[in-house]
Design an enzyme around this catalytic site. Structure first.
Site, PDB file in Angstrom:
ATOM      1  N   ARG A  25       0.828  -1.214   0.000  1.00  8.81           N
ATOM      2  CA  ARG A  25       0.000   0.000   0.000  1.00  8.81           C
ATOM      3  C   ARG A  25       0.854   1.252   0.000  1.00  8.81           C
ATOM      4  O   ARG A  25       1.790   1.372   0.779  1.00  8.81           O
ATOM      5  CB  ARG A  25      -0.917   0.014   1.229  1.00  8.81           C
ATOM      6  N   SER A 192     -19.306  -2.535   3.874  1.00  6.76           N
ATOM      7  CA  SER A 192     -18.704  -1.328   3.294  1.00  6.76           C
ATOM      8  C   SER A 192     -18.004  -1.527   1.969  1.00  6.76           C
ATOM      9  O   SER A 192     -17.722  -0.559   1.282  1.00  6.76           O
ATOM     10  CB  SER A 192     -17.722  -0.728   4.286  1.00  6.76           C
ATOM     11  N   LYS A 251     -16.833   8.410  10.679  1.00  7.24           N
ATOM     12  CA  LYS A 251     -17.233   8.412   9.267  1.00  7.24           C
ATOM     13  C   LYS A 251     -18.279   9.506   9.065  1.00  7.24           C
ATOM     14  O   LYS A 251     -17.917  10.672   8.948  1.00  7.24           O
ATOM     15  CB  LYS A 251     -17.650   7.005   8.856  1.00  7.24           C
ATOM     16  N   THR A 280      -6.916   2.351  28.449  1.00 10.68           N
ATOM     17  CA  THR A 280      -6.434   3.293  27.443  1.00 10.68           C
ATOM     18  C   THR A 280      -7.017   4.682  27.714  1.00 10.68           C
ATOM     19  O   THR A 280      -8.117   4.811  28.276  1.00 10.68           O
ATOM     20  CB  THR A 280      -6.793   2.785  26.020  1.00 10.68           C
ATOM     21  N   THR A 281      -6.270   5.684  27.307  1.00 12.87           N
ATOM     22  CA  THR A 281      -6.688   7.070  27.550  1.00 12.87           C
ATOM     23  C   THR A 281      -7.986   7.390  26.814  1.00 12.87           C
ATOM     24  O   THR A 281      -8.207   6.930  25.693  1.00 12.87           O
ATOM     25  CB  THR A 281      -5.549   8.018  27.098  1.00 12.87           C
ATOM     26  N   THR A 366      -8.556  -6.672   2.013  1.00 11.58           N
ATOM     27  CA  THR A 366      -9.802  -5.939   2.298  1.00 11.58           C
ATOM     28  C   THR A 366     -10.956  -6.546   1.491  1.00 11.58           C
ATOM     29  O   THR A 366     -12.090  -6.606   1.955  1.00 11.58           O
ATOM     30  CB  THR A 366      -9.612  -4.438   1.973  1.00 11.58           C
TER      31      THR A 366
HETATM   32  C1  LIG Z   1     -17.645  -2.289   9.479  1.00  8.13           C
HETATM   33  C2  LIG Z   1     -16.607  -1.547  10.229  1.00  8.13           C
HETATM   34  N1  LIG Z   1     -16.618  -1.605  11.561  1.00  8.13           N
HETATM   35  C3  LIG Z   1     -15.693  -0.937  12.293  1.00  8.13           C
HETATM   36  C4  LIG Z   1     -14.742  -0.157  11.678  1.00  8.13           C
HETATM   37  C5  LIG Z   1     -13.747   0.578  12.515  1.00  8.13           C
HETATM   38  O1  LIG Z   1     -14.185   1.889  12.713  1.00  8.13           O
HETATM   39  P1  LIG Z   1     -13.145   3.055  13.042  1.00  8.13           P
HETATM   40  O2  LIG Z   1     -12.641   3.548  11.740  1.00  8.13           O
HETATM   41  O3  LIG Z   1     -13.925   4.060  13.805  1.00  8.13           O
HETATM   42  O4  LIG Z   1     -12.060   2.431  13.852  1.00  8.13           O
HETATM   43  C6  LIG Z   1     -14.702  -0.056  10.301  1.00  8.13           C
HETATM   44  C7  LIG Z   1     -13.683   0.803   9.645  1.00  8.13           C
HETATM   45  O5  LIG Z   1     -13.694   1.096   8.492  1.00  8.13           O
HETATM   46  C8  LIG Z   1     -15.656  -0.775   9.548  1.00  8.13           C
HETATM   47  O6  LIG Z   1     -15.656  -0.722   8.212  1.00  8.13           O
END
Ligand SMILES: Cc1ncc(COP(=O)(O)O)c(C=O)c1O
Length: 452
Positions: A25, A192, A251, A280-281, A366
């Protein structure tokens, strides 16, 4: 005795494998311009120039909305830049508390809990919920996001994968489990990469019939679907039937962070047991305040959703008219199939270098191999002029790379059928690309173009 281990070589060979498989990438160095989205400055090898971004997950441009920026600046001025610690130590602040109240209200749930990302909410949320249920059986959709897969793995519980959106398969697995055994169905609403939608109502029916809990990832739906932007479950009228809603603030809400929403009992249990929450913070107050402003705005304003719908419809129509292989989707995600990692990268490079259009190539892991694609996400800011420019530029690139035109490719896996990749239209595009590549193996001009 002197022992030597080639640490550097190990890492170099890991990267070399990716390069060999054409999945290495390369990130474009971009500077978004607040107030001028979708334009950004690309700092490329031969200097800086303006480009149009067509693949942002800031789906509704809320990351640049004046109310969101104002809320962020005001909170930073009032409360400082960082959270000051984990939530247990000193990280719980007024802005995060307000954000959680806003989220609980959005989803009509008793409580919500915020994490530092959507990835973390899924990873630690699923693992913790499943671990707290004795001998829990997790039923996970085959196309779930990596954050969910890792959450399922981290739980250590027995897991069964149901074929993507295949209700019959899900029921088969549910019916085989002992009736009294706790069961957790984990799935997404909008997938997605293919842009397809889960049959939410039917999944809720099954969950109720077999007494299973439901965990729904609405990361690619919140802000954009439903009358108040609460997601697909709101649009389909099943929000109250989903036990745990999960979403992102990164998003459509344009900021950063993730969350779960559910009953007070489940949220309190996760708050008290989840390592990804405890150790975690916390989110900085400015980020929390900005996210709250975005959610509150999108609860009442339909303008962004309407603008996005118009841009999505216009883009799909223009690309189809140009004969590009647009996958049929019902959502705001517009995948255009390439079917080959090399050509996908070449198409993306040509769009950027020649046409000033930025669309990141999407490659394995992906998406499955042979379904490499360009994933386009039109926003309200992509007007008809930009859409026409995109269609012309893509057509020119398709012709230059001799990519197949005129195919209407369907999703790689949807329609509640088992996903059988080799039979899907998108794989047919991949096969056609491979055939053309083979037939051109002896064409020096083609080889030169590929090598450039
Ligand atoms: C289906 C899905 N869940 C969770 C996430 C993770 O979300 P974030 O980007 O807020 O870490 C993503 C990220 O693209 C996603 O596509």
């Amino acid at each position: 005795m002197f022992y030597y281990f080639d640490y550097e070589g190990c890492f170099e060979s890991a990267v070399a494998t990716l390069k060999r498989e054409r999945r290495y990438r390369v990130f474009a160095d971009l500077e978004r311009k607040a107030g001028q989205f979708p334009y950004a400055l690309w700092n490329g090898p031969s200097g800086s120039r303006d480009v149009v971004v067509w693949c942002s997950n800031d789906y509704l441009c809320m990351g640049q909305h004046p109310k969101v920026i104002e809320a962020m600046c005001a909170a930073a001025h009032n409360m400082g830049a960082g959270a000051g610690g984990t939530r247990n130590i000193s990280g719980t602040n007024r802005a995060v508390v307000k954000l959680e109240a806003e989220l609980a209200d959005l989803h009509g749930k008793e409580a919500a809990l915020v994490f530092t990302s959507g990835y973390v909410s899924n990873h630690t949320g699923i693992a913790t919920i499943a671990r707290l249920l004795p001998d829990c059986l997790i039923l996970s959709d085959a196309n779930n996001h990596n954050s969910m897969i890792e959450g399922v793995r981290a739980s250590g519980c027995t897991r069964q994968i149901w074929r993507h959106n295949d209700l019959q398969h899900l029921e088969e697995l549910l019916s085989r489990a002992a009736p009294g055994r706790p069961k957790l169905i984990v799935f997404e609403s909008v997938y997605s990469m293919d842009g397809d939608i889960a049959p939410l109502e039917a999944i809720c029916d099954l969950a109720e019939r077999y007494s299973a809990m439901t965990y729904l990832d609405e990361v690619h739906a919140v802000g954009m679907y439903g009358p108040r932007g609460a997601g697909m479950a709101e649009r389909d009228g099943v929000m109250a039937r989903i036990d745990i809603m999960e979403g992102t603030l990164a998003k459509a809400y344009g900021t950063l962070g993730g969350y779960i929403a559910g009953t007070s009992a489940v949220v309190d249990a996760v708050r008290s047991h989840a390592p990804g929450f405890i150790f975690t913070t916390a989110l900085p107050p400015a980020v929390a305040a900005a996210a709250t402003a975005a959610i509150a705005h999108l609860k009442t304003s339909g303008m962004e959703r309407a603008g996005q719908r118009a841009a999505v419809a216009g883009t799909k129509a223009a690309l189809r008219k140009a004969g590009l292989p647009v996958m049929a989707t019902e959502t705001h995600i517009v995948p255009v199939m390439v079917g080959d990692p090399d050509l996908c990268k070449r198409a993306s490079d040509l769009l950027l270098e020649r046409h000033g259009i930025y669309i990141q190539p999407i490659n394995y892991p992906t998406v499955p191999r042979g379904t490499e694609r360009l994933r386009i996400t039109p926003t309200p800011a992509h007007d008809t002029r930009l859409i026409a420019q995109l269609a012309n530029a893509m057509l020119a690139v398709w012709q230059e790379l001799d990519l197949p035109l005129g195919n209407e490719a369907g999703p790689t896996s949807s329609g509640h059928k088992p996903s059988r990749p080799p039979a899907s239209p998108s794989h047919a595009v991949g096969r056609e690309v491979a055939r053309r590549k083979l037939s051109k193996q002896n064409d020096p001009q083609f080889l030169w173009r590929l090598a450039c």
